[in-house]
Structure formats: structure tokens, C-alpha cells
Design a protein around this motif. Structure first.
Motif, PDB file in Angstrom:
ATOM      1  N   GLU A 163       0.610 -31.878   1.994  1.00 41.59           N
ATOM      2  CA  GLU A 163       0.391 -33.384   1.973  1.00 41.59           C
ATOM      3  C   GLU A 163       1.477 -34.289   2.816  1.00 41.59           C
ATOM      4  OE1 GLU A 163      -0.373 -36.650  -1.762  1.00 41.59           O
ATOM      5  OE2 GLU A 163       0.384 -34.577  -2.016  1.00 41.59           O
ATOM      6  N   ASP A 164       0.902 -35.310   3.555  1.00 42.82           N
ATOM      7  CA  ASP A 164       1.890 -35.998   3.996  1.00 42.82           C
ATOM      8  C   ASP A 164       1.642 -37.522   3.742  1.00 42.82           C
ATOM      9  OD1 ASP A 164      -0.195 -36.697   5.567  1.00 42.82           O
ATOM     10  OD2 ASP A 164       0.431 -35.626   7.338  1.00 42.82           O
ATOM     11  N   PHE A 165       1.883 -38.417   4.385  1.00 43.42           N
ATOM     12  CA  PHE A 165       2.053 -39.838   4.271  1.00 43.42           C
ATOM     13  C   PHE A 165       0.302 -40.417   4.384  1.00 43.42           C
ATOM     14  CE2 PHE A 165       6.365 -39.942   3.796  1.00 43.42           C
ATOM     15  CZ  PHE A 165       6.661 -40.960   2.590  1.00 43.42           C
ATOM     16  N   ASN A 166      -0.410 -39.529   5.026  1.00 39.77           N
ATOM     17  CA  ASN A 166      -1.759 -39.885   5.460  1.00 39.77           C
ATOM     18  C   ASN A 166      -2.702 -39.054   4.859  1.00 39.77           C
ATOM     19  OD1 ASN A 166      -0.873 -41.988   7.412  1.00 39.77           O
ATOM     20  ND2 ASN A 166      -0.130 -40.146   8.697  1.00 39.77           N
ATOM     21  N   GLU A 167      -2.512 -37.884   4.610  1.00 37.59           N
ATOM     22  CA  GLU A 167      -3.707 -36.840   4.115  1.00 37.59           C
ATOM     23  C   GLU A 167      -3.117 -35.861   3.097  1.00 37.59           C
ATOM     24  OE1 GLU A 167      -6.751 -34.029   6.403  1.00 37.59           O
ATOM     25  OE2 GLU A 167      -5.145 -35.140   7.712  1.00 37.59           O
ATOM     26  N   PHE A 168      -4.133 -35.567   2.484  1.00 34.28           N
ATOM     27  CA  PHE A 168      -3.641 -34.364   1.413  1.00 34.28           C
ATOM     28  C   PHE A 168      -4.681 -33.333   1.452  1.00 34.28           C
ATOM     29  CE2 PHE A 168      -4.738 -32.747  -2.923  1.00 34.28           C
ATOM     30  CZ  PHE A 168      -3.468 -31.861  -3.286  1.00 34.28           C
ATOM     31  N   LYS A 174      -7.412 -41.984  -5.819  1.00 33.96           N
ATOM     32  CA  LYS A 174      -7.382 -43.246  -5.733  1.00 33.96           C
ATOM     33  C   LYS A 174      -8.459 -44.223  -4.939  1.00 33.96           C
ATOM     34  CE  LYS A 174      -3.859 -46.523  -3.727  1.00 33.96           C
ATOM     35  NZ  LYS A 174      -2.560 -46.716  -2.528  1.00 33.96           N
ATOM     36  N   ASN A 175      -8.876 -45.308  -5.624  1.00 33.10           N
ATOM     37  CA  ASN A 175      -9.765 -46.027  -5.209  1.00 33.10           C
ATOM     38  C   ASN A 175     -10.211 -46.190  -3.580  1.00 33.10           C
ATOM     39  OD1 ASN A 175     -10.938 -45.981  -7.708  1.00 33.10           O
ATOM     40  ND2 ASN A 175     -10.146 -48.165  -8.069  1.00 33.10           N
ATOM     41  N   LYS A 189      -5.473 -40.718   3.061  1.00 29.41           N
ATOM     42  CA  LYS A 189      -5.070 -41.784   2.269  1.00 29.41           C
ATOM     43  C   LYS A 189      -4.751 -43.026   2.710  1.00 29.41           C
ATOM     44  CE  LYS A 189      -1.369 -39.122   1.114  1.00 29.41           C
ATOM     45  NZ  LYS A 189      -0.225 -38.676   0.549  1.00 29.41           N
ATOM     46  N   THR A 190      -4.708 -44.259   2.014  1.00 28.69           N
ATOM     47  CA  THR A 190      -4.685 -45.568   2.479  1.00 28.69           C
ATOM     48  C   THR A 190      -3.430 -46.050   2.041  1.00 28.69           C
ATOM     49  OG1 THR A 190      -6.188 -46.564   1.046  1.00 28.69           O
ATOM     50  CG2 THR A 190      -6.826 -45.956   3.300  1.00 28.69           C
ATOM     51  N   THR A 236      -0.914 -49.651   0.992  1.00 23.82           N
ATOM     52  CA  THR A 236      -0.937 -51.318   1.178  1.00 23.82           C
ATOM     53  C   THR A 236       0.371 -51.732   0.504  1.00 23.82           C
ATOM     54  OG1 THR A 236      -1.996 -51.461  -1.026  1.00 23.82           O
ATOM     55  CG2 THR A 236      -3.415 -51.729   1.078  1.00 23.82           C
ATOM     56  N   ASP A 237       0.943 -52.613   1.054  1.00 22.97           N
ATOM     57  CA  ASP A 237       2.191 -53.500   0.491  1.00 22.97           C
ATOM     58  C   ASP A 237       3.309 -52.524   0.435  1.00 22.97           C
ATOM     59  OD1 ASP A 237       0.648 -55.813   0.192  1.00 22.97           O
ATOM     60  OD2 ASP A 237       0.159 -55.519  -1.862  1.00 22.97           O
ATOM     61  N   ASN A 238       3.498 -51.486   1.373  1.00 22.83           N
ATOM     62  CA  ASN A 238       4.616 -50.564   1.443  1.00 22.83           C
ATOM     63  C   ASN A 238       4.506 -49.400   0.172  1.00 22.83           C
ATOM     64  OD1 ASN A 238       6.042 -50.558   3.823  1.00 22.83           O
ATOM     65  ND2 ASN A 238       7.908 -51.070   2.827  1.00 22.83           N
ATOM     66  N   GLN A 239       3.380 -49.492  -0.099  1.00 26.08           N
ATOM     67  CA  GLN A 239       3.140 -48.256  -1.338  1.00 26.08           C
ATOM     68  C   GLN A 239       2.334 -47.157  -0.982  1.00 26.08           C
ATOM     69  OE1 GLN A 239       1.471 -50.137  -5.038  1.00 26.08           O
ATOM     70  NE2 GLN A 239       2.480 -52.214  -4.444  1.00 26.08           N
ATOM     71  N   PHE A 240       2.977 -45.870  -1.041  1.00 24.92           N
ATOM     72  CA  PHE A 240       2.561 -44.675  -0.601  1.00 24.92           C
ATOM     73  C   PHE A 240       2.305 -43.830  -1.772  1.00 24.92           C
ATOM     74  CE2 PHE A 240       4.672 -46.889   2.799  1.00 24.92           C
ATOM     75  CZ  PHE A 240       4.181 -46.716   3.888  1.00 24.92           C
ATOM     76  N   HIS A 241       0.922 -43.233  -1.781  1.00 23.33           N
ATOM     77  CA  HIS A 241       0.628 -42.281  -2.911  1.00 23.33           C
ATOM     78  C   HIS A 241       0.546 -41.035  -2.685  1.00 23.33           C
ATOM     79  CE1 HIS A 241      -1.578 -42.105  -6.974  1.00 23.33           C
ATOM     80  NE2 HIS A 241      -1.860 -40.992  -6.533  1.00 23.33           N
TER      81      HIS A 241
END
Length: 503
Positions: free
Chosen positions: A21-26, A51-52, A104-105, A107-112
Motif C-alpha cells: 500500500e502507498d498513498f494512492n493504492e492498496f 472509504k466512500n 484511494k483519493t 482531500t484536505d491533506n488527509q490520507f487514508h
């Protein structure tokens, strides 16, 4: 985690093929010799855990064959039937591959993140220079804090730039100092890499009770120490393989070591020194003193370890340094105070000149107009009409000249005010080599006296301009009345006076 529960519920896997997993894809993929057919509800439960705003896809393939893809859309039932048909063709010995992929997407500098293990593995995959460059990249908004939300993370980790937890929690942000501090570091040190970054040492020094993998923590701390060294030492250079540093103090030290071997010992000592240098006071003086003492306490084995309590020695040495320079400081402070007093006198001087201009102009006009009235009273009837006409015209000319004089006086006052502002600004800049901006602001009371002088100029200009215009208006009205009244006065009967003439 829900994905592990799902994979274990459908059979005993041979192995985990992919788990990253990275900041774009799991992506997670298991392989099985045989499986129990998952139900529609089971697969829908997978989508429900996502996540929606993220896009989840479920893949099933046999050996290297084409995959059946199920997405949470209108074609779900049809895709599920294709899944059943594919599994019905499975033969013994063939490997069944099941993969879950999530795009993954943020918003507002929040990364899941869906897995803390994947997150820590991702951090460990970087070398120090790559990690610094990544967190300085356009992936992030560098004007606010970065929130990394990890599903199975316990506790919280917090630094100047990052907040790591399972759930979002708003944090107080103080980003006003960052640009200034980065500029101070760049201007006082020669580093081949720092100017390209958007991170500071404190970004990778965490507080909180969050559980973090030791190797990932060491990766953060190693980068923090490299950035600290770059902020304190004279010259630094960082590549994937090596870290070069040069320190010019009481002793000159120059070394190049393997980046992965940068020792994280004394991290707190270097961090305290760094904060002491850049938080307040004269940066150049503090840097020079710090470099001198560090050069005496740095071990000779290229480990970037310190011997003894350097920070306490540094604070003690600085107190002695301040006592030696307090006399010079007082002299500079007194000199600045004298110059501020001179600025006050300058303001009084050119505002008084403006006021005197009004007083002289107004007095001249009143005197001239009064003389006209007296002359009008003493004048013989024969020249009454001509006298009124010509005296009125002369009065209007005087009024016009006075109005032009007022405009010029205001312009000169504005020019003097602009020169005064520039002179004051230059005066402050001249002392930046001797004093810090904080000291200058403290000595000048945060420009309180300067602002008071500017307010005084504004009030004087407004007051005397209003008064000047009022006087001109009154004399103009009086002149009109004088003209009308003078021409309306009947002449003596035995004298026939000519009608008023206008040029």
C-alpha cells in the motif's frame, strides 16, 4: 483486519502473493489450492469497509488466466455469475488467485491507509534523501498539516507536519514560522539539498503514544538527525549512498559516511541545540558558538555522536558571551533611542512648516480683504463700481493663488512623509547586522512611536487642510457678498455712475 478475515473465511491460502500500500493504492492478493465460494453478501461487506471516496475492485483468476472483476456498481450480479462460472471450471492443482485492489483519493491533506504494516513497510522502502523528497513533493499541500489515518493504528503520533492516528482529530497548526525558519537555515548554512525541501527536522520528531514499528521510527529519526546536522553544520551534502558534512569550529571536521549508518544517538541533544539557535536571538552568534562547542565534543569515529552535555555547556557559554556584549548592546540601544527622538523632532518640524504656511496664507488673505473693506468705505462714489469690480477680481486671484499654495504644501508634506517612512525603514535595516529582528522590535516598541508620528502627521494634515479650505470658503463667500452689496448700493443722485464692467 476485515480483509484478513475474508481471506481466511474462504479457505487456507498457499501464500500471500501481494500485500502493499502507498498513498494512492492498496493491493492484497492471496493464492489458494481450492476455496469456498464467497456469497454476494460477503463480497458486498468488503465494499462496505472501503472509504466512500475510494474505488474498490475484487479480482478472481485461475492460474494465469483472465480475471473476473467485481465492482460495487450496477453490474454486480452479472459479475458474480461470471465468478461462479469461472470457479465451476476449476480443476485440481490449479491455483486460484483472489485480489482486492483499492484506488484511494485524498482531500484536505488527509490520507487514508488500510494497513499500518503496509504504511511502515512503505516508509522503510525509502532511503533518507528519497523520503525527504517525497514528503516535499506536490502530493501534499505544504501550507497545512498532513493527516495520515490508518485503520488499525493504536494511539496517536504528532509532529510539526504530521498527525498519525486511526481517526481524524483537528490539531492546532502554527505554520507561520516555517517559511522564515527554512530561509534562515538556507541563508546560514551551505547545503546541497535543504533548499529543495519543504520539510524541517521537527517534522520527523514525534510525540504521542502511537505504536510505531522500530525500523520505521529509526528511519524518521535518521532523517531528522540529517536535517538537524544540515541546519547546524557549515556544509552538508546528501545522496542515496552517502552523507557528507563539514564543521568549522575550534576544530575543523570533515567526513563522509554511509547514509544508512547515520547514528540516531544524541538526537535530543542536537534537536535542543537546533531549537535554541533558531527560536530566538541572534542566529549567527548562536551558530558560531554551537559550532565551536560541537567541534570539541564530537566523537572521532564519524558516528556523529556527542560526548558530554553539550547543550548545557552551550547555554552557559552564551550567558558569558551575553555579559561580554551587554555594554555594546546598551550603547546600540541608546543610539537607536536617540535616533527615534530625532525622528520625532523631524515630524514636528515639517508639520509645523505646514501649519505656518496656513497661518501666513490665512493672515495675508484676511489682511488684504480687510484693507479692501476699509478702502471701500473711504472710497468716493465716482469710482465705486470700478473699484468693487477690480478689487473683487484681485481677491479671487489671491484666493486662487492661496488654493494652489495649499495643494503644493499638502504635496510637499506627503513627500516628506514618504521620505520619513523610507528613512525609518532604512534605519531599522542598518541594525539587522547587530541585532535580531526581535531585539529591534522590542527596542522600538513594535514601531509604536513611529506609528504615533505617522498618525500625528495625518491628523495635522487633515485638520489644517480642513481649516484652510474653510477660511478660503468664508473669504470667497464674503467676497461675493461684498461684490453684490457694493453694486446694489445706490449712488448719489447728482452723479451717474457707470454700470459694472467685466473683463
Amino acid at each position: 483486519m476485515w480483509y484478513h478475515d475474508f481471506f481466511n473465511s474462504i479457505g487456507t491460502p498457499n501464500e500471500i502473493e501481494i500485500f502493499e500500500e502507498d498513498f494512492n493504492e492498496f493491493t492484497i492478493e492471496y493464492s489458494y489450492p481450492t476455496i469456498l465460494l464467497p456469497t454476494e453478501e460477503t463480497i458486498k461487506n468488503i465494499f462496505a469497509e472501503v472509504k466512500n471516496s475510494d474505488i474498490c475492485s475484487f479480482y478472481l483468476s485461475i492460474d494465469h488466466g483472465e480475471s473476473v472483476v467485481i465492482k460495487d456498481d450496477n453490474n454486480f450480479s452479472l459479475s458474480f455469475n461470471d465468478l461462479n462460472n469461472l470457479l465451476s471450471s476449476h480443476e485440481e492443482g490449479e491455483k486460484i488467485n483472489i485480489k482486492i485492489n483499492i484506488y484511494k483519493t485524498s482531500t484536505d491533506n488527509q490520507f487514508h491507509f488500510y494497513s499500518k504494516d503496509c504504511f511502515f513497510n512503505y516508509i522503510k522502502s525509502f532511503d533518507s534523501v528519497s523520503l525527504a523528497n517525497f514528503f516535499s513533493s506536490s502530493v501534499f499541500d505544504h501550507t497545512s498539516k498532513i493527516y495520515i489515518l490508518i485503520n488499525d493504528f493504536v494511539g496517536t503520533l504528532n509532529s510539526s507536519k504530521f498527525f498519525i492516528a486511526a481517526q481524524y482529530q483537528a490539531e492546532e497548526e502554527d505554520y507561520g514560522y516555517r517559511e522564515k525558519r527554512i530561509n534562515n537555515i538556507i541563508s546560514n548554512n551551505h547545503s546541497s539539498f535543504f533548499a529543495k525541501l519543504k520539510v524541517l527536522p521537527e517534522d520527523f520528531i514525534f510525540s504521542g503514544n502511537g505504536e510505531i514499528e522500530l525500523l520505521a521510527l529509526e528511519q524518521f529519526q535518521r532523517l531528522a538527525k540529517i536535517l538537524l546536522i544540515a541546519s547546524i553544520f557549515d556544509i552538508t551534502d546528501l545522496t542515496k549512498e552517502s552523507f557528507y558534512y563539514k564543521l568549522n569550529g575550534y576544530k575543523s571536521i570533515s567526513e563522509s559516511i554511509n547514509t544508512a549508518n547515520v547514528n540516531i544517538k544524541n538526537l535530543d541533544d542536537f534537536y535542543n541545540i537546533y531549537l535554541w539557535i533558531y527560536n530566538s536571538g541572534n542566529i549567527l552568534d548562536k551558530l558560531g558558538l554551537a559550532r565551536n562547542l560541537i567541534s570539541l565534543h564530537l566523537k572521532k569515529d564519524s558516528s556523529l555522536e556527542l560526548e558530554g552535555d553539550v547543550f548545557e555547556s552551550l547555554k552557559s557559554s552564551y550567558k558569558v558571551y551575553e555579559k561580554q556584549n551587554v555594554k555594546q548592546y546598551i550603547e546600540v540601544r541608546n543610539k537607536m533611542s536617540d535616533q527615534i527622538s530625532d525622528y520625532g523632532k523631524r515630524v514636528a518640524s515639517f508639520t509645523d512648516n505646514f501649519a505656518n504656511g496656513f497661518q501666513k496664507s490665512a493672515l495675508s488673505l484676511v489682511t488684504f480683504f480687510s484693507s479692501l473693506i476699509v478702502t471701500r468705505i473711504l472710497a468716493t462714489p465716482k469710482n465705486n463700481s470700478d473699484f468693487i469690480m477690480y478689487s473683487t477680481l484681485i481677491t479671487l486671484v489671491f484666493l486662487g493663488i492661496t488654493l494652489v499654495y495649499m495643494i503644493i504644501s499638502r504635496f510637499e508634506l506627503s513627500e516628506q512623509e514618504s521620505r520619513f517612512k523610507k528613512s525609518y525603514s532604512d534605519f531599522k535595516k542598518r541594525y539587522t547586522d547587530l541585532l535580531t529582528e526581535e531585539d529591534i522590535a522590542r527596542i522600538l516598541n513594535n514601531d509604536e512611536e513611529h506609528n504615533s508620528d505617522l498618525l500625528y502627521i495625518t491628523k495635522k494634515r487633515k485638520w489644517y487642510t480642513t481649516l484652510w479650505i474653510l477660511v478660503l470658503a468664508l473669504i470667497l463667500i464674503a467676497t461675493i457678498v461684498y461684490y453684490l452689496y457694493g453694486n446694489a448700493t445706490p449712488p448719489f443722485q447728482d452723479d451717474k455712475l457707470p454700470s459694472p464692467k467685466f473683463i
